[in-house]
Design a protein around this motif. Structure first.
Motif, PDB file in Angstrom:
ATOM      1  N   LEU A 134      32.773 -29.576 -29.101  1.00 23.74           N
ATOM      2  CA  LEU A 134      33.123 -30.609 -29.767  1.00 23.74           C
ATOM      3  C   LEU A 134      32.427 -31.975 -29.688  1.00 23.74           C
ATOM      4  CD1 LEU A 134      36.847 -32.251 -29.372  1.00 23.74           C
ATOM      5  CD2 LEU A 134      34.850 -33.706 -28.799  1.00 23.74           C
ATOM      6  N   CYS A 135      32.153 -32.597 -30.405  1.00 20.36           N
ATOM      7  CA  CYS A 135      31.038 -33.978 -30.621  1.00 20.36           C
ATOM      8  C   CYS A 135      31.710 -35.057 -31.426  1.00 20.36           C
ATOM      9  CB  CYS A 135      29.743 -33.176 -31.018  1.00 20.36           C
ATOM     10  SG  CYS A 135      28.372 -34.922 -31.108  1.00 20.36           S
ATOM     11  N   ILE A 136      31.762 -36.026 -30.766  1.00 16.04           N
ATOM     12  CA  ILE A 136      32.255 -37.367 -31.838  1.00 16.04           C
ATOM     13  C   ILE A 136      31.169 -38.011 -32.103  1.00 16.04           C
ATOM     14  CG2 ILE A 136      33.560 -39.663 -31.636  1.00 16.04           C
ATOM     15  CD1 ILE A 136      35.069 -38.671 -29.410  1.00 16.04           C
ATOM     16  N   ASP A 137      30.839 -38.213 -33.300  1.00 18.24           N
ATOM     17  CA  ASP A 137      29.860 -39.128 -33.702  1.00 18.24           C
ATOM     18  C   ASP A 137      30.106 -40.119 -34.864  1.00 18.24           C
ATOM     19  OD1 ASP A 137      26.949 -39.376 -34.440  1.00 18.24           O
ATOM     20  OD2 ASP A 137      27.138 -38.263 -36.117  1.00 18.24           O
ATOM     21  N   GLY A 138      30.482 -41.216 -34.333  1.00 21.27           N
ATOM     22  CA  GLY A 138      30.807 -42.348 -35.032  1.00 21.27           C
ATOM     23  C   GLY A 138      32.159 -42.379 -35.432  1.00 21.27           C
ATOM     24  N   SER A 139      32.410 -42.449 -36.951  1.00 23.31           N
ATOM     25  CA  SER A 139      33.640 -42.102 -37.608  1.00 23.31           C
ATOM     26  C   SER A 139      34.153 -40.713 -37.646  1.00 23.31           C
ATOM     27  CB  SER A 139      33.921 -43.019 -38.572  1.00 23.31           C
ATOM     28  OG  SER A 139      32.978 -42.542 -39.652  1.00 23.31           O
ATOM     29  N   ALA A 140      33.518 -39.738 -37.058  1.00 25.61           N
ATOM     30  CA  ALA A 140      33.769 -38.274 -37.379  1.00 25.61           C
ATOM     31  C   ALA A 140      33.925 -37.563 -36.020  1.00 25.61           C
ATOM     32  CB  ALA A 140      32.543 -37.717 -38.160  1.00 25.61           C
ATOM     33  N   VAL A 141      34.648 -36.606 -36.077  1.00 24.80           N
ATOM     34  CA  VAL A 141      34.659 -35.578 -35.068  1.00 24.80           C
ATOM     35  C   VAL A 141      34.171 -34.117 -35.480  1.00 24.80           C
ATOM     36  CG1 VAL A 141      35.930 -34.530 -32.940  1.00 24.80           C
ATOM     37  CG2 VAL A 141      36.639 -36.894 -34.059  1.00 24.80           C
ATOM     38  N   LEU A 142      33.196 -33.680 -34.739  1.00 21.97           N
ATOM     39  CA  LEU A 142      32.484 -32.276 -35.251  1.00 21.97           C
ATOM     40  C   LEU A 142      33.266 -31.069 -34.207  1.00 21.97           C
ATOM     41  CD1 LEU A 142      30.717 -34.469 -36.159  1.00 21.97           C
ATOM     42  CD2 LEU A 142      28.847 -32.762 -36.201  1.00 21.97           C
ATOM     43  N   PHE A 143      33.460 -30.067 -34.680  1.00 20.83           N
ATOM     44  CA  PHE A 143      34.053 -28.985 -33.776  1.00 20.83           C
ATOM     45  C   PHE A 143      33.169 -27.666 -34.439  1.00 20.83           C
ATOM     46  CE2 PHE A 143      37.950 -31.528 -34.728  1.00 20.83           C
ATOM     47  CZ  PHE A 143      38.367 -31.973 -33.319  1.00 20.83           C
ATOM     48  N   ARG A 144      33.154 -26.843 -33.144  1.00 19.37           N
ATOM     49  CA  ARG A 144      32.471 -25.600 -33.562  1.00 19.37           C
ATOM     50  C   ARG A 144      33.165 -24.332 -32.759  1.00 19.37           C
ATOM     51  NH1 ARG A 144      26.344 -24.986 -33.381  1.00 19.37           N
ATOM     52  NH2 ARG A 144      26.478 -26.043 -31.173  1.00 19.37           N
ATOM     53  N   PHE A 145      33.679 -23.284 -33.492  1.00 17.61           N
ATOM     54  CA  PHE A 145      34.409 -22.280 -32.673  1.00 17.61           C
ATOM     55  C   PHE A 145      33.679 -21.056 -33.011  1.00 17.61           C
ATOM     56  CE2 PHE A 145      37.229 -25.598 -33.907  1.00 17.61           C
ATOM     57  CZ  PHE A 145      37.896 -25.893 -32.733  1.00 17.61           C
ATOM     58  N   THR A 146      33.456 -20.369 -31.904  1.00 20.73           N
ATOM     59  CA  THR A 146      32.577 -18.903 -32.151  1.00 20.73           C
ATOM     60  C   THR A 146      33.572 -17.803 -31.470  1.00 20.73           C
ATOM     61  OG1 THR A 146      30.720 -19.774 -31.777  1.00 20.73           O
ATOM     62  CG2 THR A 146      30.644 -17.644 -31.735  1.00 20.73           C
ATOM     63  N   ASN A 147      33.621 -16.895 -32.249  1.00 20.01           N
ATOM     64  CA  ASN A 147      34.648 -15.577 -31.317  1.00 20.01           C
ATOM     65  C   ASN A 147      33.787 -14.127 -31.591  1.00 20.01           C
ATOM     66  OD1 ASN A 147      36.669 -13.830 -31.021  1.00 20.01           O
ATOM     67  ND2 ASN A 147      38.240 -14.921 -32.508  1.00 20.01           N
ATOM     68  N   ALA A 148      33.786 -13.709 -30.511  1.00 20.24           N
ATOM     69  CA  ALA A 148      33.351 -12.331 -30.538  1.00 20.24           C
ATOM     70  C   ALA A 148      34.292 -11.152 -30.434  1.00 20.24           C
ATOM     71  CB  ALA A 148      32.308 -12.175 -29.310  1.00 20.24           C
ATOM     72  N   PHE A 149      35.398 -11.444 -30.622  1.00 18.98           N
ATOM     73  CA  PHE A 149      36.324 -10.371 -30.514  1.00 18.98           C
ATOM     74  C   PHE A 149      36.278  -9.422 -31.644  1.00 18.98           C
ATOM     75  CE2 PHE A 149      38.900 -11.823 -27.083  1.00 18.98           C
ATOM     76  CZ  PHE A 149      39.890 -10.796 -26.762  1.00 18.98           C
ATOM     77  N   PRO A 150      36.378  -8.013 -31.424  1.00 21.18           N
ATOM     78  CA  PRO A 150      36.216  -7.194 -32.686  1.00 21.18           C
ATOM     79  C   PRO A 150      37.351  -7.348 -33.478  1.00 21.18           C
ATOM     80  CG  PRO A 150      36.381  -6.000 -30.594  1.00 21.18           C
ATOM     81  CD  PRO A 150      36.092  -7.410 -29.975  1.00 21.18           C
ATOM     82  N   THR A 151      38.674  -7.543 -32.996  1.00 22.68           N
ATOM     83  CA  THR A 151      39.905  -7.401 -33.766  1.00 22.68           C
ATOM     84  C   THR A 151      40.285  -8.841 -34.500  1.00 22.68           C
ATOM     85  OG1 THR A 151      41.172  -7.964 -31.938  1.00 22.68           O
ATOM     86  CG2 THR A 151      40.598  -5.668 -32.156  1.00 22.68           C
ATOM     87  N   ARG A 152      39.174  -9.814 -34.476  1.00 25.61           N
ATOM     88  CA  ARG A 152      39.638 -11.074 -34.938  1.00 25.61           C
ATOM     89  C   ARG A 152      39.776 -11.262 -36.211  1.00 25.61           C
ATOM     90  NH1 ARG A 152      34.438 -10.374 -34.226  1.00 25.61           N
ATOM     91  NH2 ARG A 152      32.830 -10.828 -35.655  1.00 25.61           N
ATOM     92  N   GLU A 153      40.971 -11.864 -36.557  1.00 25.49           N
ATOM     93  CA  GLU A 153      41.342 -12.004 -38.190  1.00 25.49           C
ATOM     94  C   GLU A 153      41.074 -13.374 -38.764  1.00 25.49           C
ATOM     95  OE1 GLU A 153      45.206  -9.879 -40.612  1.00 25.49           O
ATOM     96  OE2 GLU A 153      45.197 -11.289 -38.626  1.00 25.49           O
ATOM     97  N   ARG A 154      41.977 -14.113 -38.127  1.00 23.61           N
ATOM     98  CA  ARG A 154      41.731 -15.748 -38.987  1.00 23.61           C
ATOM     99  C   ARG A 154      41.756 -16.589 -37.708  1.00 23.61           C
ATOM    100  NH1 ARG A 154      42.974 -15.653 -44.130  1.00 23.61           N
ATOM    101  NH2 ARG A 154      43.627 -17.909 -44.014  1.00 23.61           N
ATOM    102  N   PHE A 155      41.222 -17.659 -38.256  1.00 23.85           N
ATOM    103  CA  PHE A 155      41.238 -19.002 -37.415  1.00 23.85           C
ATOM    104  C   PHE A 155      42.125 -19.914 -37.960  1.00 23.85           C
ATOM    105  CE2 PHE A 155      39.646 -23.373 -37.329  1.00 23.85           C
ATOM    106  CZ  PHE A 155      39.662 -23.726 -35.832  1.00 23.85           C
ATOM    107  N   VAL A 156      43.004 -20.439 -37.016  1.00 21.26           N
ATOM    108  CA  VAL A 156      43.814 -21.300 -37.553  1.00 21.26           C
ATOM    109  C   VAL A 156      44.029 -22.544 -36.656  1.00 21.26           C
ATOM    110  CG1 VAL A 156      46.516 -21.588 -37.887  1.00 21.26           C
ATOM    111  CG2 VAL A 156      45.392 -19.484 -38.045  1.00 21.26           C
ATOM    112  N   ALA A 157      44.073 -23.831 -37.275  1.00 24.74           N
ATOM    113  CA  ALA A 157      44.300 -25.396 -36.799  1.00 24.74           C
ATOM    114  C   ALA A 157      45.456 -25.619 -37.048  1.00 24.74           C
ATOM    115  CB  ALA A 157      43.077 -26.172 -37.407  1.00 24.74           C
ATOM    116  N   THR A 158      46.421 -25.877 -36.219  1.00 25.66           N
ATOM    117  CA  THR A 158      47.774 -26.281 -36.514  1.00 25.66           C
ATOM    118  C   THR A 158      47.847 -27.927 -36.265  1.00 25.66           C
ATOM    119  OG1 THR A 158      48.629 -25.977 -34.245  1.00 25.66           O
ATOM    120  CG2 THR A 158      48.814 -24.339 -35.655  1.00 25.66           C
ATOM    121  N   LEU A 159      48.587 -28.624 -37.019  1.00 22.57           N
ATOM    122  CA  LEU A 159      48.914 -29.982 -36.852  1.00 22.57           C
ATOM    123  C   LEU A 159      50.217 -30.365 -36.965  1.00 22.57           C
ATOM    124  CD1 LEU A 159      48.165 -33.050 -36.907  1.00 22.57           C
ATOM    125  CD2 LEU A 159      47.958 -33.136 -39.421  1.00 22.57           C
TER     126      LEU A 159
END
Length: 822
Positions: A134-159
């Motif tokens: 996670l990195c805040i840069d001025g008026s933005a927030v940057l996220f990076r997610f990495t997943n090495a699970f062989p059974t990974r299916e979907r990335f989900v962000a909930t609000l």
């Protein structure tokens, strides 16, 4: 255990400006700041709150909001009942080889490099590594997610919808003018723009931006001075599928199950138009590595320039000094025309008197004079400034302190007219007998009624009056440098009245301490005795003001206000409101520690500073106020850095424990018996740098040497060594044996030069004109003469010290001589 992926960076020990944490966020959640945006992350990776600070640009000036505008997601005060969880969570779904749904995995920051603006982290879940940055840069927030699970299916962000706030809420761009007080016969300064302290936030659309596959919130903020559009967009490195649920929204995209691992980037950006939001989000997602690396590099480089501290008796001081500079710098909000605004951490918005002006001293300790100039320039060019007493006193003293540390006389010259006008305004309202200025509030209670002051009543406050004395002395010495004889004499007249009457008005001999306030006409008070009363010692002239009762005052703080967590604001038998008996105000740590040191209570100075540092070690923040039992809304404040408390901690360490203190004329060492050796490395003062080492035991000094050469008869560094552009060493060896010859301890305000010391005499010259408070220790009573004229010496037989208050013209010499015993 699964094989570690080569493309995943393992968090490592941070050189400076950040910290490595093996077990994730140190407490329930943590606040991050990096410009207009701040947010909090809870221990399991969810986002509790995201706040932006709208900044109005009006006639060339910046006006940041005091309140979050907009509060993008918020955990508190949503008026929908209690909110128990974060507003946003990040989840990976899994699909088993047989086609059935697998377990949901939450992205959690475990092993992490934590910085003021975010973190780099990894975690292991069921034998496989995941990454969350996670990195805040001025008026933005940057996220990076990495997943090495062989059974990974979907990335989900909930609000969660319950965390999205709208409607009327607080907003205040013009906080400075709110503090203006209508003195009798003085009209309130005109406001630069309408500001009714309210704002209405309306979200016109929440859903999918079909053009880019991003989540978008379109809205508008209605201020009293006009409307401003606002767009909050969450865009991914690949298109997001946005789905509205009954209770919230989901943003999702598939993981690539064919690769050995996969990476997804998100950018949350706040803008005024969708087009701008799209452009910026795409750019930042594309440049994630560059932006994150730049922010870390700048952060570490800045922190590495700060002084390095080592204190045997305060083991956490080194880490604090390694972190505080970068966390302070992260609070810088916006720059315009060579001026800077500094925000008040995450919990609050823009608070000029404390989180903007007060931290200037920390930047001086760090040697970052340019940031200090810009922060002061913002307020010194703020028009109009009349009636803002807190501000005016601070600005006068801080301008002098900047001139003293940096040697920048041009800054002083450029703003001399402003600070002179502030002084004259306050002088006109000062009592003609005592010199004291009555005001509606002090610096120890937001609500003066809690300490017994009647609503709207103007009284004399011990804390604010101490600052006023500092301001008068500073004004006098700056006037001498500028050749302004009239202002010099006016300031001296007020400071002399304050010096004569301050203790007479405030000191309570039964308590051995100071009344928090006194009503001018009746001289009645309310039996309140707060720790803020030694505020004058935040600045160089305070010790002289307190000198006759310093021991009793410091002992009251050390004994009556003693608490296992530090110092309570008032004692158990005080008449102040209950809350003040259960509050530890760390923002006053610096002057408390300096008071203890000046009185010879080194163990107490170390105790209270270690209490602060222990809290820091646990939570990795500079806590503003610690409420003993805890309150709803987390007023324990264990998640957030506050610039004012970060400055207080920094000052307490360097001035209160190490004992290096400075003023307009230079710097000196304050002797005191404190456990253990200590060092201050790469300390900047003007254009010189210093490595300072302190060893030995005892309240005195037997060896004071610069570059291996012992300086005889002084603990104050001669001015010629402060401006030669060199790197110096200063070695101080403490002793149990009192000084055997007259020794200069301090000469506040004077640039000391040409020191001559003998067994019975001590003399030195003042390079510039100065009203100096001079403290000398000697084995016998001293007499003094300046340029041949006698100067009175107040002699303290018990402590073998003499004080004299001398006005020295440029080049004049003052000589101290041991008196013959009868």
């Amino acid at each position: 255990m699964a094989k570690r992926d080569k493309d995943m960076r393992t968090p490592t020990q941070v050189k400076a400006g950040g910290i490595y944490l093996e077990h994730g966020i140190p407490d329930e959640y943590y606040a991050f700041v990096g410009g207009e945006i701040s947010l909090t992350v809870e221990r399991n990776g969810g986002i509790n709150t995201i706040k932006a600070l709208d900044i109005l640009r009006h006639e060339g000036k910046l006006y940041p909001d005091v309140c979050p505008t907009p509060p993008i997601i918020q955990k508190e005060s949503c008026k929908r009942g209690p909110l128990y969880g974060p507003g946003i969570q990040f989840i990976s779904t899994n699909r088993q080889p047989n086609g059935r749904a697998g377990r949901n995995l939450f992205h959690v920051p475990d092993r992490m490099e934590l910085y003021p603006f975010g973190f780099i982290s990894e975690s292991e879940r069921f034998g496989h590594r995941m990454r969350y940055d996670l990195c805040i840069d001025g008026s933005a927030v940057l996220f990076r997610f990495t997943n090495a699970f062989p059974t990974r299916e979907r990335f989900v962000a909930t609000l969660d919808k319950g965390h999205v706030r709208s409607g009327e809420m607080g907003s205040q761009k013009d906080k400075v003018k709110e503090w203006a007080i209508n003195f009798e016969g003085v009209k309130a300064a005109p406001r630069p723009f309408p500001d009714n302290y309210r704002m209405t936030l309306t979200w016109d659309f929440i859903g999918s931006d079909t053009e880019t596959g991003a989540f978008v919130m379109d809205g508008r903020m209605q201020f009293s001075y006009g409307e401003k559009k606002v767009v909050v967009m969450v865009a991914g490195s690949r298109p997001l599928e946005v789905q509205e649920l009954k209770t919230g929204y989901t943003m999702s995209c598939p993981w690539d199950r064919t690769a050995g691992s996969d990476e997804i980037r998100l950018c949350l950006v706040v803008a005024e138009t969708r087009e701008d939001a799209r452009r910026r989000a795409a750019d930042k997602n594309r440049r994630f590595d560059e932006i994150c690396a730049r922010r870390i590099e700048e952060n570490v480089a800045y922190a590495l320039k700060a002084p390095v501290v080592r204190i045997d008796g305060a083991p956490h001081a080194a880490e604090y000094a390694r972190l505080a500079p970068a966390f302070l710098r992260a609070q810088l909000l916006a720059e315009n025309n060579g001026e800077l605004c500094s925000r008040a951490g995450h919990k609050y918005g823009f608070c000029a008197i404390w989180d903007h002006i007060y931290p200037v001293k920390a930047y001086l300790i760090m040697g970052d004079y340019e940031t200090a100039r810009k922060l002061l320039r913002y307020m010194l060019t703020f028009e109009p400034m009349e009636s803002m007493v807190y501000m005016l006193m601070q600005l006068i003293v801080q301008t002098e302190e900047l001139a003293g540390c940096s040697g920048d006389r041009q800054f002083l010259k450029a703003h001399y007219g402003a600070i002179k006008s502030y002084f004259l305004f306050l002088r006109e309202r000062a009592d003609p007998v005592t010199g004291l200025v009555a005001y509606v509030n002090g610096l120890g209670a937001d609500d003066p009624g809690q300490i017994g002051v009647k609503k709207g009543g103007h009284v004399w406050f011990a804390c604010l009056s101490g600052w006023w004395y500092d301001a008068c002395r500073a004004m006098e010495n700056m006037a001498m440098l500028e050749g302004d004889r009239e202002t010099e004499e006016m300031a001296r007249a007020v400071s002399c009245r304050l010096n004569e009457r301050y203790l007479e008005v405030f000191y309570d001999p039964e308590k051995g301490y100071l009344h928090s306030w006194v009503e001018p006409k009746s001289r009645l008070t309310a039996g309140v005795y707060q720790n803020v009363s030694t505020l004058a010692l935040d600045y160089p002239y305070g010790e002289y003001l307190f000198r006759k009762r310093l021991r009793e005052i410091a002992e009251y703080q050390a004994y009556a206000l003693c608490h296992p967590a530090g110092r309570s604001s008032v004692a158990y038998d005080d008449s102040a409101d209950e809350m003040w008996k259960n509050a530890i105000m760390w923002i006053h740590l610096a002057h408390e520690a300096k008071a203890a040191r000046a009185a010879g209570l080194g163990d107490e100075a170390l105790r209270i500073v270690n209490n602060f540092l222990n809290k820091f070690d646990r939570c990795k923040v500079a806590v503003e106020t610690h409420n003993i039992s805890g309150l709803d809304g987390d007023t324990l404040q264990r998640a957030d850095w506050y610039p004012l408390s970060a400055r207080a901690g920094y000052g307490a360490i360097v001035e209160g424990i190490v004992g290096i203190q400075w003023d307009l004329g230079g710097f000196h060492y304050v002797p005191c018996a404190i456990e253990g050796d200590m060092a201050l490395r790469d300390f900047r003062f003007r254009n010189t740098r210093w490595n300072i080492a302190i060893s030995g035991e005892g309240p005195y000094v037997r060896h004071f040497a610069v570059d291996g050469v012992r300086l005889r008869g002084t603990l104050r560094v001669p001015v010629e060594l402060l401006e030669d552009g060199r790197f110096h060493s200063l070695e101080i060896v403490r002793s149990q044996v009192p000084f055997s010859e007259p020794t200069l301890l301090s000469a506040v305000g004077a640039a000391v030069t040409d020191i001559e010391a003998g067994f019975d005499t001590l003399s030195f010259a003042a390079r510039d004109g100065a009203h100096a408070s001079i403290k000398v220790m000697a084995p016998a009573r001293l007499s003094a003469r300046a340029a041949g004229r006698p100067v009175a010496v107040e002699w303290d037989e018990t402590n073998m010290t003499g004080w004299c208050d001398a006005v020295l013209q440029a080049g004049e010499r003052i000589e101290f001589t041991k008196e013959e015993r009868s």
